[in-house]
Each structure stands twice: as structure tokens, then as C-alpha cells.
Design an enzyme around this catalytic site. Structure first.
Site, PDB file in Angstrom:
ATOM      1  N   ASN A  13      36.630   6.529 -25.228  1.00 19.69           N
ATOM      2  CA  ASN A  13      36.020   5.203 -25.364  1.00 19.69           C
ATOM      3  C   ASN A  13      35.881   4.793 -26.833  1.00 19.69           C
ATOM      4  O   ASN A  13      35.169   3.850 -27.158  1.00 19.69           O
ATOM      5  CB  ASN A  13      34.642   5.172 -24.681  1.00 19.69           C
ATOM      6  N   GLU A  42      28.782   6.469 -29.904  1.00 10.68           N
ATOM      7  CA  GLU A  42      29.284   5.816 -28.701  1.00 10.68           C
ATOM      8  C   GLU A  42      29.442   4.307 -28.929  1.00 10.68           C
ATOM      9  O   GLU A  42      28.888   3.758 -29.885  1.00 10.68           O
ATOM     10  CB  GLU A  42      28.281   6.045 -27.561  1.00 10.68           C
ATOM     11  N   ASP A  90      28.752  16.694 -34.932  1.00  6.23           N
ATOM     12  CA  ASP A  90      27.836  16.266 -33.871  1.00  6.23           C
ATOM     13  C   ASP A  90      27.359  17.502 -33.107  1.00  6.23           C
ATOM     14  O   ASP A  90      27.943  18.580 -33.251  1.00  6.23           O
ATOM     15  CB  ASP A  90      28.509  15.249 -32.928  1.00  6.23           C
ATOM     16  N   HIS A  96      34.692   6.799 -29.226  1.00  7.90           N
ATOM     17  CA  HIS A  96      33.611   7.422 -29.997  1.00  7.90           C
ATOM     18  C   HIS A  96      34.182   8.377 -31.039  1.00  7.90           C
ATOM     19  O   HIS A  96      35.215   8.994 -30.844  1.00  7.90           O
ATOM     20  CB  HIS A  96      32.540   8.083 -29.114  1.00  7.90           C
TER      21      HIS A  96
HETATM   22  C1  GLP Z   1      33.768  15.189 -27.746  1.00  5.22           C
HETATM   23  C2  GLP Z   1      33.339  15.402 -29.193  1.00  5.22           C
HETATM   24  C3  GLP Z   1      34.197  14.602 -30.145  1.00  5.22           C
HETATM   25  C4  GLP Z   1      35.668  14.800 -29.803  1.00  5.22           C
HETATM   26  C5  GLP Z   1      35.927  14.248 -28.410  1.00  5.22           C
HETATM   27  C6  GLP Z   1      37.391  14.305 -27.995  1.00  5.22           C
HETATM   28  O1  GLP Z   1      33.107  14.126 -27.150  1.00  5.22           O
HETATM   29  N1  GLP Z   1      31.978  15.070 -29.413  1.00  5.22           N
HETATM   30  O2  GLP Z   1      33.921  15.023 -31.469  1.00  5.22           O
HETATM   31  O3  GLP Z   1      36.460  14.143 -30.751  1.00  5.22           O
HETATM   32  O4  GLP Z   1      35.167  15.025 -27.526  1.00  5.22           O
HETATM   33  O5  GLP Z   1      37.696  15.499 -27.313  1.00  5.22           O
HETATM   34  P1  GLP Z   1      39.134  15.943 -26.839  1.00  5.22           P
HETATM   35  O6  GLP Z   1      39.845  16.419 -28.039  1.00  5.22           O
HETATM   36  O7  GLP Z   1      38.890  17.052 -25.852  1.00  5.22           O
HETATM   37  O8  GLP Z   1      39.774  14.762 -26.222  1.00  5.22           O
END
Ligand code: GLP
Length: 242
Positions: A135, A142, A66, A137
Site C-alpha cells: 500500500n 501507512e 520500524d 508504506h
Molecule cells: C513490512 C515492513 C516493511 C517492508 C514491507 C515489505 O511491512 N515493515 O519495512 O518493507 O513489509 O515486505 P516484503 O519485502 O515482504 O514485501
């Protein structure tokens, strides 16, 4: 589904490293995604250290999972630049083995179609390494995302913008839209590795596997995902059996 539980950060990175190494040994130049966020950081540190002794660790093609939309190529916030700092440049992954999302592309639809074509030409994603948003995602799919969605531009929820603000210092610094591989695109991955760490992920990890599959919690698609491995610490797994 194979769950590998790790008691601490060190064993987490060791298990991910072991999985990664075995995967590279079994697959020739696999196409793989790497997540951003804090979850994978101990693994990126570990692989960067191990690369000094094992130059084979960069034998893969990186595919963007992404990307924020509308940023310039040099912008530090770009996920491609983030991953470049954390892992790709240390591993000396050449640009010819990086398939990235162009954050400033003008014709988004055309760009997304091209990405899907490149994935197809490679014979599909060999290994989707993914993190989990609070959430549910995955990438930037989302809640509400179609579970057969393809690569496309999306709007980020307030919750995700707030969660991402910790990386960039303020809400204003977080772009409001992004381009993400679709759930339908990720479903076609031959192997998937889900990473989760910390109590903060316990509820959503449980929901992912206990709620019925629906786009309200996009990560529930993982219940039917072939060749799924979860590497998570004890804290993240603490609600799985409740
Ligand atoms: C972001 C990224 C996701 C990732 C998520 C979780 O939103 N787009 O790809 O999995 O964060 O992040 P964290 O590992 O900091 O909880």
C-alpha cells in the site's frame, strides 16, 4: 534517481551487495537502516556468506527502521530479532553498533525523541535501505502518514496486518501497532536504497513514481529524495513504463 534492474534473484543480491560494499568503502561507520520482509532476504544470505572472507562487511551502525509495539525483548517476532537472525549476528555486529527501537518502552514519546537525538548525534542516517509495502508504506508509515512525520507510534492497517501474517502464521499473531521512523526522518537520509522484487510490487512501484506526491501513498515522497537508488528485478519494474 538511479535504477538498477536485475533479471533474477542471484543478480539482485549481487547488485545490492556491490552497492553495499562500495558504500562501506566510502563511508566510515555509516548509520544505516535494514528492512525486514522477504525482499531483502537473498541479499542477507549473500552478505552472510561473504562475511567469512571479508570481515570489513560489518563496519556500520544498524538503526531500526520500524518495530512492532508491545512485544517482550525475547519475542521472535521483533524485527530487531528477525534481523539479528538473518544478518546482524552472522556479521557479528556488536550491541554498541545497534540502535534499536524498544518495543516495550513505557514512555513512547520520550523514547522516540531519544531515537531522533541519537540519529542527529550520528550526523543523520547515511543510508536508508528500505522495502516497499503493497500500500506504499515505508517502514510502517501507512497511508495517511504525514510526509513530514517524525519517529512515532502508529496503528497498522488491516492490509499490512494481513501482509505480515504470512511471517507469523496467523492474523492474531501480528501486533496491531508499531513504532516507525517517520517519513520526515527518512527524508533526511543522505542516501536511500529502495529494494523491490516480484510482480506483486509492480503496481505500487509504478504508483510510487507516477502518482502525484501525497500521503495517500507515502512512498511517493521518494520522487524528491536525494541520492536515491532503486535495485529491483524485472518483474517489479514491469509496469514502470506503462
Ligand atoms: C513490512 C515492513 C516493511 C517492508 C514491507 C515489505 O511491512 N515493515 O519495512 O518493507 O513489509 O515486505 P516484503 O519485502 O515482504 O514485501
Amino acid at each position: 534517481m538511479n535504477i538498477i534492474e536485475t533479471p533474477n534473484e542471484n543478480s539482485f543480491s549481487e547488485e545490492v551487495m556491490k552497492f553495499f560494499l562500495t558504500f562501506l568503502q566510502k563511508n566510515n561507520n555509516p548509520l544505516l537502516t535494514l528492512p525486514t520482509g522477504t525482499t531483502p532476504l537473498p541479499f542477507y544470505k549473500k552478505i552472510s556468506e561473504e562475511y567469512k572472507d571479508n570481515k570489513e562487511l560489518n563496519k556500520f551502525t544498524y538503526l531500526s527502521l520500524d518495530e512492532y509495539y508491545g512485544l517482550e525483548q525475547e519475542d521472535k517476532r521483533l524485527f530487531a530479532n528477525w534481523l539479528d537472525r538473518e544478518i546482524l549476528s552472522t556479521l557479528e555486529v556488536p550491541s554498541t553498533r545497534r540502535i534499536t527501537i524498544d518495543s516495550s518502552c513505557e514512555n513512547v514519546q520520550e523514547h522516540c525523541l531519544k531515537l531522533e537525538k541519537k540519529i542527529n548525534m550520528h550526523g543523520n542516517i547515511d543510508l536508508a535501505i528500505i522495502g516497499l509495502g503493497n500500500n506504499g508504506h515505508i517502514g510502517f508509515n501507512e497511508p495517511g502518514s504525514d510526509l513530514n512525520s517524525r519517529t512515532r507510534k502508529v496503528h497498522l492497517t488491516k492490509e499490512t496486518i494481513a501482509a505480515n501474517a504470512v511471517y507469523w502464521g496467523s492474523l492474531e499473531r501480528v501486533p496491531k501497532s508499531a513504532i516507525t521512523l517517520g517519513i520526515g526522518t527518512l527524508k533526511e537520509a543522505k542516501h536511500t536504497l529502495l529494494l523491490a522484487r516480484g510482480f506483486g510490487k509492480a503496481k505500487i512501484l509504478r504508483d510510487t513514481f507516477k502518482l502525484s506526491i501525497s500521503n495517500k501513498v507515502p512512498s511517493t515522497y521518494l520522487q524528491e529524495q536525494r541520492n536515491l537508488t532503486i535495485i529491483a528485478d524485472t518483474d517489479a519494474l514491469s509496469m514502470m513504463h506503462t
